[in-house]
Write an enzyme that holds these catalytic residues in place. Structure first.
Site, short mmCIF file in Angstrom:
data_model
loop_
_atom_site.label_atom_id
_atom_site.label_comp_id
_atom_site.label_asym_id
_atom_site.label_seq_id
_atom_site.Cartn_x
_atom_site.Cartn_y
_atom_site.Cartn_z
NE ARG A 285 31.61 26.82 85.23
CZ ARG A 285 31.47 28.08 84.80
NH1 ARG A 285 30.35 28.73 84.98
NH2 ARG A 285 32.45 28.68 84.16
CD GLU A 357 34.77 35.72 84.81
OE1 GLU A 357 34.73 34.97 83.82
OE2 GLU A 357 33.78 36.27 85.31
CB SER A 360 32.63 39.82 85.38
OG SER A 360 32.09 40.28 84.18
NE ARG A 398 34.89 31.05 89.64
CZ ARG A 398 34.37 31.21 88.43
NH1 ARG A 398 34.82 32.18 87.66
NH2 ARG A 398 33.42 30.41 88.01
#
Length: 436
Positions: A285, A357, A360, A398
């Site tokens: 993040r 995740e 999305s 990520r």
RNA sequence: GCGGAAGUACCCAAGUGGCCGAAGGGGCUCCCCUGCUAAGGGAGUAGACGUCUAAACCGCGUGCGAGGGUUCAAAUCCCUCCUUCCGCGCCA
């Protein structure tokens, strides 16, 4: 944002939908919206009657003034009519203020009322009720230890967080050498993958005006996410969706050009206010990352098909890099208010032994389009709100975590998936490298 | 960034306070005439949004880059902003 007419005609449906989303505190908003809508229309009606009268009388004054050149008594008459119009002025000003107030309040309320969710959405209060729909690929846990991703990157001389902290603060990174190259390789591969699916590649503005920001996100999101350029009416985008969708504000799209299937690259800037857990260290993040995105603007009857296609593209992309994934569908309570249906594609982490995740995918139905006034026009002249969808293709910092962890070999090197090799100068492995 | 000019409907363009929702031309659509590759005649051509309506038509309101202001009345006058073009400056 839903259609006010739906509330007028079927408030019960709207209330039921709110209950399904476990937002009972919002139920009174439905009556509030009805009240404001009624008041708004009453004000509009009275004001437009007054305006009609004013227009008529003003025209009459014009004629009288013309005649006054020959007949001075007409000038007096004109003055009389003027006084008449002026008398209405005060009431009109009042009504106009009321009209503006009602309209603004109504919009504020309407923005809080959630979009009607798709009947297929699983019902549940929060993310613990999200539903794993399907797994793709075998989630493996190797015998050998899988280190934290920053440690892996350091092994290849690929990351320098300490300097980044000094230069820009926490939440930034230097990627170095092959890791940096791999980062770009993933983006380039993701881009070409989507081009191969018929999407059009786009590079959007990385900054946008406040008016567009207000259009594409809520005030609270704006405060929590957006960086503002000091002294200018410019914000750094948090995702290319912002400027990609912003492009369509107040547009009427010729129907024959639909669907618009776009894939955009951009850096993304986010304040990421809020707590950062232990598992969010490193490049998980961050304030700045890069992302390849897919955006679809289509006819309403096509949006569910596109939704299905889009999340499958993500799965296909990740599987082509030998990363196991699963589809996790958002339950009603976890679904953002603007969304009709959404799911995450989660990548397997052999280190954490769980999925996390990476993509999305959302179908926003006509909610975003209504809010931003994005419509299309058929050959017969009929104008309809479009449907909008978006999905992550790849957000490398990520997803690099998943890539490295899942392709880690026993000897401590990382296998570069075949599809990425052309972008890595043919290299098939990441190996120990000295730090710079 | 400085100086100059401009922004009117699909396009070009007229319009400096009142029968202007907007002349004229081009384009487009329809009709007529004529016929041989192009010409003539006529009609239509803001879209959009809101309101009214069961819905539509009609009506009413908004609308001349955007937003404010002046006025009984604004495309027209004033202010702010945006965009485009031309010079100059700066800069990957």
């Amino acid at each position: 944002m839903i259609d006010i007419r739906l509330i007028r005609e079927n408030p019960e449906l709207v209330r039921e939908n709110i209950k399904k989303k476990f937002q009972n505190e919002k139920i009174p908003l439905v009556d509030e919206a009805m009240r404001l809508d009624k008041a708004n229309r009453a004000a509009i009606n009275e004001a437009s009657e007054l305006r009609a009268r004013r227009n008529q009388l003003s025209k009459k004054i014009g004629i009288l003034m013309g005649q006054a050149k020959k007949d001075p008594t007409k000038a007096e008459e004109a003055e009389k009519v003027k006084a008449e119009v002026k008398a209405d002025g005060e009431r009109l000003a009042e009504l106009e203020e009321l009209e503006g107030k009602c309209k603004a309040e109504l919009r504020a309320v309407m923005l809080k009322i959630p979009q009607i969710i798709d009947p297929s959405v699983p019902i549940g209060p929060d993310d613990s009720h999200n539903v794993e729909v399907q797994r793709f690929g075998e989630p493996k846990v190797p015998e050998y230890e899988v280190p934290y991703h920053t440690e892996l990157m350091e092994r290849f001389g690929g990351i320098d967080l300490d300097s980044a902290r000094e230069v820009a603060g926490s939440g930034f990174y230097y990627l170095i050498g092959d890791v940096a190259r791999l980062h770009e390789a993933v983006l380039a591969y993701a881009r070409d993958f989507m081009i191969g699916k018929g999407f059009t590649y786009m590079i959007p503005p990385y900054m946008m005006h406040g008016a567009i920001v207000e259009g594409v996100m809520s005030q609270s999101d704006m405060d929590a996410m957006m960086y503002k350029i000091e002294g200018e009416d410019l914000y750094l985008i948090g995702t290319s969706e912002h400027s990609m969708i912003g492009r369509y504000i107040d547009r009427i799209i010729p129907a024959e050009t639909l669907p618009h299937t776009l894939t955009s690259y951009s850096p993304c800037f986010r304040k990421e206010k809020g707590s950062h857990g232990l598992e969010e260290r490193g490049v998980y993040r961050i304030h700045q990352f890069e992302k390849q995105e897919m955006i679809v603007v289509c006819r309403p009857e096509d949006s569910m098909d596109w939704y299905e296609k889009m999340w499958r593209y993500s799965v296909e992309l990740f599987r082509s890099m030998d990363i196991p994934v699963r589809q996790l569908e958002c339950c009603s309570g976890d679904l953002a208010d603007l969304k009709v249906k959404s799911c995450d594609i989660e990548a397997w982490s052999p280190r954490q032994k769980k999925y996390f995740e990476v993509c999305s995918c959302s179908n926003l139905g006509d909610a975003q389009a209504r809010r931003l006034n994005i419509r299309f026009k058929d050959a017969d002249g009929k104008i309809t709100l479009a449907h909008t969808l978006n999905n992550t293709v790849a957000a490398p910092p990520r997803m690099l975590i998943a890539l490295l962890e899942n392709n880690l070999l026993e000897d401590g090197s990382v296998r570069i998936p075949e599809v990425l090799r052309p972008y890595m100068g043919g290299k098939d492995k990441l190996e120990k490298a000295k730090a710079v």
